[in-house]
Design an enzyme around this catalytic site. Structure first.
Site: not given
Length: 277
Positions: A98, A243
């Protein structure tokens, strides 16, 4: 659009990436509210301010929830819970990243995935796309799937419907301009979902995707902790949250180099969703 046409389009886009970038530089909680999508997220530090945020500024605690398995192919429907796991037989898992792309971390993650010939999903923020178009084009060229993660990574439960739509539409436009096609998947920032997000996503042809295992890399807990969390959580159908932006992600880069070969050695097939036609 044929594959060779998409490739040519991405190459042309890359040729003007610098100019475009310069011009553009200027877990789960489901709210049960109505059209205005107001709500709260438990354990969050508070909503981010409503302005364009830098890629290192948007970090609240992702919140994990559990929802139904993916729907069978067919008409896109409005869901009440996000998809939490992947279907299919065998030891299938999916890696997702992400908040990117980020020039300091995303290339290293892509390098590791390429080394092991593995595809992953990247949920991208529009403000990061427009200054890193070459990385999005690389994701497309290497077979990764990208999803919509809004433009500025806001807490959607603090926005009205029009604001949510703007965040989602502008990001899908940026993905199409760079990746070659519009995204078919959406992930709410911080895992904070509401009815408006589900409805708007369905209208735009996007399924809502959450996660099953939170790597906790956003807390920067140490490479070993990230590796252990993912290896211990490995199971058929698992979707892993990691992430590649939103802060110092050097631990995420190092962890991937350790847990990816471990998963492969233990018989896991790292997959991505099939493209709807």
């Amino acid at each position: 659009m044929q594959k060779d046409q998409l490739f040519t389009r991405r190459r042309l886009l890359l040729a003007s990436a610098a100019a475009l970038g310069a011009a553009a530089t200027a877990g789960v909680v489901v709210a049960s509210d109505g059209e205005e999508a107001a709500g709260t997220v438990a354990a969050a530090a508070g909503p981010p301010p409503r302005q364009a945020l830098t890629s290192s500024a948007f970090r609240l605690q992702p919140l994990t929830g559990y929802g139904p398995p993916p729907a069978k192919p067919g008409r896109l429907k409005v869901r009440k819970q996000p998809i939490m796991e992947i279907d299919g037989s065998g030891k299938r898992m999916m890696l997702t990243f992400d908040d990117g792309p980020n020039p300091n971390y995303t290339p290293h993650i892509l390098d590791t995935l390429a080394k092991y010939d593995v595809r992953a999903m990247f949920f991208l923020c529009g403000e990061c796309i427009v200054v890193n178009r070459e990385l999005v084009a690389r994701m497309a060229d290497e077979g990764h799937v990208v999803g919509n993660h809004t433009w500025t990574h806001p807490l959607l439960t603090t926005l009205n419907r029009s604001e949510i739509r703007d965040e989602m539409v502008s990001t899908s436009d940026a993905i199409e301009d760079t990746y070659g096609e519009r995204p078919q998947w959406f992930r709410a920032p911080y895992g904070a979902w509401n009815r408006a997000a589900f409805q708007l996503g369905a209208e735009m042809g996007m399924e809502p995707m959450a996660w099953t295992v939170d790597s906790t890399d956003w807390t920067v807990p140490g490479t070993r902790t990230i590796v252990d969390t993912i290896e211990n959580g490995a199971a058929p159908g698992v979707v892993v949250l990691s992430h590649d932006a939103g802060g110092d992600r050097s631990q995420s880069v190092k962890a991937l180099r350790e847990y990816l070969p471990y998963l492969l050695d233990n018989g896991y097939h790292l997959t991505v969703p099939r493209r709807r036609v």
